[in-house]
Design a protein around this motif. Structure first.
Motif, PDB file in Angstrom:
ATOM      1  N   SER A 119       0.869  -1.303  -0.009  1.00  0.00           N
ATOM      2  CA  SER A 119      -0.070   0.033  -0.049  1.00  0.00           C
ATOM      3  C   SER A 119       0.492   1.448   0.088  1.00  0.00           C
ATOM      4  N   ARG A 120       0.110   2.280  -0.705  1.00  0.00           N
ATOM      5  CA  ARG A 120       0.997   3.707  -0.485  1.00  0.00           C
ATOM      6  C   ARG A 120       0.392   4.316   0.715  1.00  0.00           C
ATOM      7  N   PHE A 121       0.428   5.595   0.880  1.00  0.00           N
ATOM      8  CA  PHE A 121      -0.323   6.367   1.974  1.00  0.00           C
ATOM      9  C   PHE A 121      -0.588   7.795   1.484  1.00  0.00           C
ATOM     10  N   LEU A 160      -8.992  -3.685  -3.492  1.00  0.00           N
ATOM     11  CA  LEU A 160      -9.321  -3.035  -4.869  1.00  0.00           C
ATOM     12  C   LEU A 160      -8.017  -2.857  -5.698  1.00  0.00           C
ATOM     13  N   TRP A 161      -6.935  -2.589  -5.275  1.00  0.00           N
ATOM     14  CA  TRP A 161      -5.595  -2.426  -6.116  1.00  0.00           C
ATOM     15  C   TRP A 161      -5.525  -3.687  -6.876  1.00  0.00           C
ATOM     16  N   LYS A 162      -5.554  -4.704  -6.065  1.00  0.00           N
ATOM     17  CA  LYS A 162      -5.354  -6.017  -6.681  1.00  0.00           C
ATOM     18  C   LYS A 162      -6.200  -6.397  -7.963  1.00  0.00           C
ATOM     19  N   ILE A 171      -7.337  -4.055  -9.974  1.00  0.00           N
ATOM     20  CA  ILE A 171      -7.162  -3.079 -10.959  1.00  0.00           C
ATOM     21  C   ILE A 171      -5.759  -3.521 -11.528  1.00  0.00           C
ATOM     22  N   ARG A 172      -4.671  -3.763 -10.879  1.00  0.00           N
ATOM     23  CA  ARG A 172      -3.143  -3.778 -11.481  1.00  0.00           C
ATOM     24  C   ARG A 172      -3.328  -4.840 -12.677  1.00  0.00           C
ATOM     25  N   PRO A 173      -3.955  -5.833 -12.687  1.00  0.00           N
ATOM     26  CA  PRO A 173      -3.733  -6.772 -14.009  1.00  0.00           C
ATOM     27  C   PRO A 173      -4.246  -6.104 -15.129  1.00  0.00           C
ATOM     28  N   ASP A 193       3.786  12.648 -17.072  1.00  0.00           N
ATOM     29  CA  ASP A 193       4.263  12.981 -15.707  1.00  0.00           C
ATOM     30  C   ASP A 193       5.522  12.651 -15.436  1.00  0.00           C
ATOM     31  N   THR A 194       6.082  11.246 -16.047  1.00  0.00           N
ATOM     32  CA  THR A 194       7.244  10.880 -15.881  1.00  0.00           C
ATOM     33  C   THR A 194       8.331  10.796 -16.894  1.00  0.00           C
ATOM     34  N   LEU A 195       7.683  10.116 -17.808  1.00  0.00           N
ATOM     35  CA  LEU A 195       8.719  10.012 -19.219  1.00  0.00           C
ATOM     36  C   LEU A 195       9.245  11.198 -19.755  1.00  0.00           C
ATOM     37  N   LEU A 226      11.897   9.164  -5.010  1.00  0.00           N
ATOM     38  CA  LEU A 226      11.200   8.426  -3.650  1.00  0.00           C
ATOM     39  C   LEU A 226      10.256   7.595  -3.873  1.00  0.00           C
ATOM     40  N   VAL A 227      10.089   6.596  -3.110  1.00  0.00           N
ATOM     41  CA  VAL A 227       9.070   5.596  -3.163  1.00  0.00           C
ATOM     42  C   VAL A 227       8.504   5.519  -1.826  1.00  0.00           C
ATOM     43  N   MET A 228       6.947   5.498  -2.102  1.00  0.00           N
ATOM     44  CA  MET A 228       6.349   5.767  -0.695  1.00  0.00           C
ATOM     45  C   MET A 228       5.520   4.184  -0.432  1.00  0.00           C
ATOM     46  N   ARG A 229       5.534   3.696   0.696  1.00  0.00           N
ATOM     47  CA  ARG A 229       4.756   2.517   0.900  1.00  0.00           C
ATOM     48  C   ARG A 229       4.367   2.447   2.437  1.00  0.00           C
ATOM     49  N   ARG A 230       3.379   1.827   2.716  1.00  0.00           N
ATOM     50  CA  ARG A 230       2.887   1.595   4.135  1.00  0.00           C
ATOM     51  C   ARG A 230       2.722   0.347   4.560  1.00  0.00           C
ATOM     52  N   PHE A 257      12.655   2.210 -10.990  1.00  0.00           N
ATOM     53  CA  PHE A 257      11.200   2.011 -10.978  1.00  0.00           C
ATOM     54  C   PHE A 257      10.631   1.524  -9.917  1.00  0.00           C
ATOM     55  N   GLY A 258      11.321   1.453  -8.923  1.00  0.00           N
ATOM     56  CA  GLY A 258      10.733   0.730  -7.638  1.00  0.00           C
ATOM     57  C   GLY A 258      11.115  -0.799  -8.106  1.00  0.00           C
ATOM     58  N   PHE A 259      10.302  -1.570  -7.132  1.00  0.00           N
ATOM     59  CA  PHE A 259      10.497  -3.085  -7.476  1.00  0.00           C
ATOM     60  C   PHE A 259       9.696  -3.778  -6.849  1.00  0.00           C
ATOM     61  N   PRO A 294       5.942  -6.129  -5.947  1.00  0.00           N
ATOM     62  CA  PRO A 294       4.476  -6.202  -6.385  1.00  0.00           C
ATOM     63  C   PRO A 294       4.016  -4.896  -6.715  1.00  0.00           C
ATOM     64  N   ARG A 295       4.419  -3.908  -6.127  1.00  0.00           N
ATOM     65  CA  ARG A 295       4.007  -2.427  -6.174  1.00  0.00           C
ATOM     66  C   ARG A 295       4.777  -1.804  -6.915  1.00  0.00           C
ATOM     67  N   GLY A 296       6.054  -2.222  -7.667  1.00  0.00           N
ATOM     68  CA  GLY A 296       6.844  -1.565  -8.545  1.00  0.00           C
ATOM     69  C   GLY A 296       6.108  -0.849  -9.659  1.00  0.00           C
ATOM     70  N   CYS A 297       6.935  -0.193 -10.374  1.00  0.00           N
ATOM     71  CA  CYS A 297       6.343   0.643 -11.743  1.00  0.00           C
ATOM     72  C   CYS A 297       5.730  -0.561 -12.581  1.00  0.00           C
ATOM     73  N   VAL A 298       4.308  -0.420 -12.911  1.00  0.00           N
ATOM     74  CA  VAL A 298       3.981  -1.404 -13.803  1.00  0.00           C
ATOM     75  C   VAL A 298       4.410  -0.994 -15.387  1.00  0.00           C
TER      76      VAL A 298
HETATM   77  C1  HEM Z   1      11.016   7.104 -16.741  1.00  0.00           C
HETATM   78  C2  HEM Z   1       9.700   6.719 -16.554  1.00  0.00           C
HETATM   79  C3  HEM Z   1       9.075   6.279 -15.248  1.00  0.00           C
HETATM   80  C4  HEM Z   1       9.720   6.259 -13.874  1.00  0.00           C
HETATM   81  C5  HEM Z   1      11.175   6.781 -13.554  1.00  0.00           C
HETATM   82  C6  HEM Z   1       8.763   5.497 -13.361  1.00  0.00           C
HETATM   83  C7  HEM Z   1       8.990   5.241 -11.801  1.00  0.00           C
HETATM   84  C8  HEM Z   1       7.904   4.672 -10.894  1.00  0.00           C
HETATM   85  C9  HEM Z   1       8.126   4.650  -9.774  1.00  0.00           C
HETATM   86  C10 HEM Z   1       9.269   4.840  -8.652  1.00  0.00           C
HETATM   87  C11 HEM Z   1       6.781   3.965  -9.143  1.00  0.00           C
HETATM   88  C12 HEM Z   1       6.566   3.512  -7.679  1.00  0.00           C
HETATM   89  C13 HEM Z   1       7.214   2.136  -7.617  1.00  0.00           C
HETATM   90  C14 HEM Z   1       7.138   1.500  -6.154  1.00  0.00           C
HETATM   91  O1  HEM Z   1       6.174   2.014  -5.220  1.00  0.00           O
HETATM   92  O2  HEM Z   1       8.097   0.684  -6.123  1.00  0.00           O
HETATM   93  C15 HEM Z   1       5.961   3.879 -10.168  1.00  0.00           C
HETATM   94  C16 HEM Z   1       4.775   3.522 -10.304  1.00  0.00           C
HETATM   95  C17 HEM Z   1       3.729   3.326 -11.373  1.00  0.00           C
HETATM   96  N1  HEM Z   1       4.112   3.704 -12.477  1.00  0.00           N
HETATM   97 FE1  HEM Z   1       5.892   4.379 -13.283  1.00  0.00          FE
HETATM   98  N2  HEM Z   1       7.442   5.276 -14.118  1.00  0.00           N
HETATM   99  C18 HEM Z   1       7.807   5.502 -15.250  1.00  0.00           C
HETATM  100  C19 HEM Z   1       7.142   5.312 -16.490  1.00  0.00           C
HETATM  101  C20 HEM Z   1       5.709   4.944 -16.223  1.00  0.00           C
HETATM  102  C21 HEM Z   1       5.033   4.733 -17.365  1.00  0.00           C
HETATM  103  C22 HEM Z   1       5.384   4.955 -19.004  1.00  0.00           C
HETATM  104  C23 HEM Z   1       3.796   4.162 -17.009  1.00  0.00           C
HETATM  105  C24 HEM Z   1       2.639   3.860 -17.684  1.00  0.00           C
HETATM  106  C25 HEM Z   1       2.247   4.182 -18.977  1.00  0.00           C
HETATM  107  C26 HEM Z   1       3.916   4.009 -15.611  1.00  0.00           C
HETATM  108  C27 HEM Z   1       2.905   3.601 -14.882  1.00  0.00           C
HETATM  109  C28 HEM Z   1       3.049   3.433 -13.546  1.00  0.00           C
HETATM  110  C29 HEM Z   1       1.842   3.104 -12.636  1.00  0.00           C
HETATM  111  C30 HEM Z   1       0.593   2.742 -13.043  1.00  0.00           C
HETATM  112  C31 HEM Z   1       2.421   3.221 -11.431  1.00  0.00           C
HETATM  113  C32 HEM Z   1       1.836   2.737  -9.917  1.00  0.00           C
HETATM  114  C33 HEM Z   1       1.795   1.270  -9.911  1.00  0.00           C
HETATM  115  C34 HEM Z   1       1.079   0.646  -8.651  1.00  0.00           C
HETATM  116  O3  HEM Z   1       0.963   1.453  -7.749  1.00  0.00           O
HETATM  117  O4  HEM Z   1       0.716  -0.605  -8.618  1.00  0.00           O
HETATM  118  N3  HEM Z   1       5.095   4.496 -15.227  1.00  0.00           N
HETATM  119  N4  HEM Z   1       6.719   4.616 -11.533  1.00  0.00           N
END
Ligand code: HEM
Length: 417
Positions: free
Chosen positions: A12-14, A38-40, A42-44, A221-223, A284-288, A342-344, A346-350
């Motif tokens: 979970s995050r917070f 609920l998150w489980k 959605i994630r698939p 927002d990120t890329l 930063l990565v946020m978890r609870r 990208f984190g790592f 089950p809750r890492g970046c999908v």
């Molecule tokens: C350079 C690009 C990106 C970086 C650095 C990045 C980084 C991250 C990080 C650090 C998290 C949190 C991971 C954790 O808590 O362990 C995250 C979550 C997430 N990212 Fe990315 N991300 C990037 C691109 C993307 C893209 C392109 C998508 C989708 C099109 C995406 C979708 C998501 C989603 C949906 C989550 C939340 C996952 C969850 O809570 O289950 N990210 N990302």
């Protein structure tokens, strides 16, 4: 750090429940859905859309979108020959995400602006104490979405009825489209999957809207900021640019980059990793903690909010020259345990695999055509940055403009010298 990312009791995050409710993220969507059950569910949907055939299709989409936007560069170039490179990256990200996940024509610049406002609101409200929402005249006005500007919150325009409404309209158009198409299987993208899940009673309409919204904002927002930082680093390090251009020429020759080229682009990959290490967007990565635990002898109580400083981990002795930007940092075997942009777990970046592919496809397409120069030749460290939910350039300041010089012109200039 590894323990927290890896284990299922930290999924979970917070954040402020009221703040998240305000922006529609409370128990909806994925990014700040803090209800594990609920998150489980959605994630698939996200995992499926961001891997397999979608990931392969994204390469050609990125090539096309980069080409289309570079073809129209003149429209966004100032009289002095500069462009707002960050906005250009945001437009490409929105366009590629829309083409793969929703497929409805939209006004790129208008939605990009709404995404920025949404992001500002998210940052402003995520960690506000409950008292803010109870007593603040500001919030009450804000909730009704009537304020046009506010001196306490960095919100340029009312956002609630802004991005959310725009997305609702696009999803309604998608529903209409799905009800009229002949071959449904040709239109089974992320949005369609969610719409059908809603019609089976598995998801609420509100959740469908929030998931599509989050999928469309994730890359802008990120890329986009990551690529913007990379362009600044390329401009500052001509020898790195040269090495990448040489590799791109050797791997792709005169054709566009394709899926099978991806593993061969080693220099480009090292550059991407080193850029994300040296100048991260998310540090930063946020978890609870969902239950009591003990980490290295320290008790961690259920409900503890945890912030993992991945940015700091990336500047430690695990890399040969941690405080320098150099591809040497990734030339030898890197301890991947200590490199997690990208984190790592089950809750890492999908989106981490698709993000890598998108960065490669866009960088290759861009570098094949153009060389990049920053305003007044200023390097990355001159660009003022803000560090809140993420690290990003301060757009109120100059120095975020860049010039994109066609490669043929660069070659001619070099010959003349
Ligand atoms: C350079 C690009 C990106 C970086 C650095 C990045 C980084 C991250 C990080 C650090 C998290 C949190 C991971 C954790 O808590 O362990 C995250 C979550 C997430 N990212 Fe990315 N991300 C990037 C691109 C993307 C893209 C392109 C998508 C989708 C099109 C995406 C979708 C998501 C989603 C949906 C989550 C939340 C996952 C969850 O809570 O289950 N990210 N990302």
């Amino acid at each position: 750090m590894f323990h927290v990312m890896k284990h299922g009791h930290y999924i979970s995050r917070f954040g402020s429940k009221l703040g998240l409710k305000c922006i529609g993220m409370h128990e909806n969507g994925i990014i700040f859905n803090n209800n594990p059950a609920l998150w489980k569910e959605i994630r698939p949907f996200f995992t499926k859309a961001l891997s397999g055939p979608g990931l392969v299709r994204m390469i050609a989409i990125c090539v096309d979108s980069t080409r289309d936007h570079l073809d129209r560069l003149e429209d966004v170039t100032t009289e002095l020959g500069y462009i707002d490179a960050l906005n250009l990256m945001r437009c490409i990200m929105l366009d590629t995400s829309n083409r793969l996940f929703l497929g409805i024509p939209l006004d790129e610049n208008a939605i990009v602006l709404k995404i920025q406002n949404y992001f500002d609101a998210w940052q402003a409200l995520l960690l506000k104490p409950d008292i803010f929402f109870k007593i603040s005249w500001l919030y009450k006005k804000y909730e009704k979405s009537v304020i046009r500007s506010c001196k306490f919150l960095p919100i340029r325009r009312p956002f609630k009825k802004d991005l959310k409404e725009a997305i609702e309209i696009l999803i309604e158009q998608k529903r209409q489209k799905l009800s009229t198409v002949e071959k449904l299987e040709d239109h089974m993208d992320f949005a369609s999957q969610l719409i059908f899940a809603q019609s089976r009673g598995e998801l609420t309409g509100e959740n469908v809207n929030q998931c599509v919204l989050e999928m469309l904002i994730a890359a802008p927002d990120t890329l986009s900021v990551t690529l913007f930082f990379m362009l600044a680093l390329i401009a500052e390090h001509p020898q790195v640019e040269e090495a990448m251009v040489k590799e791109i020429q050797a791997v792709t020759g005169d054709r566009d980059v394709q899926s099978e080229d991806m593993p061969k682009l080693k220099v480009v990959e090292n550059f991407i990793h080193e850029s994300m290490r040296y100048q991260p967007v998310v540090d930063l990565v946020m978890r609870r903690a969902l239950r009591d635990d003990v980490i290295d002898g320290y008790p961690v109580k259920k409900g503890t909010n945890i912030i993992l400083n991945i940015g700091r981990m990336h500047k430690l002795e695990f890399f040969p020259k941690p405080n320098e930007f150099t591809l040497e940092n990734f030339e030898k075997n890197v301890p991947h345990r200590y490199f997690q942009p990208f984190g790592f777990g089950p809750r890492g970046c999908v989106g981490k695999f698709i993000a890598m592919v998108m960065m490669k496809a866009i960088l290759v397409s861009l570098l094949r055509r153009c060389s990049v120069q920053t305003l007044k030749g200023k390097g990355l460290h001159h660009i003022p940055k803000n560090n809140d939910l993420s690290l990003h350039p301060n757009e109120q300041q100059p120095l975020i403009e860049m010039a994109f010089v066609p490669r043929r012109k660069v070659a001619k200039n070099q010959e003349a010298k």
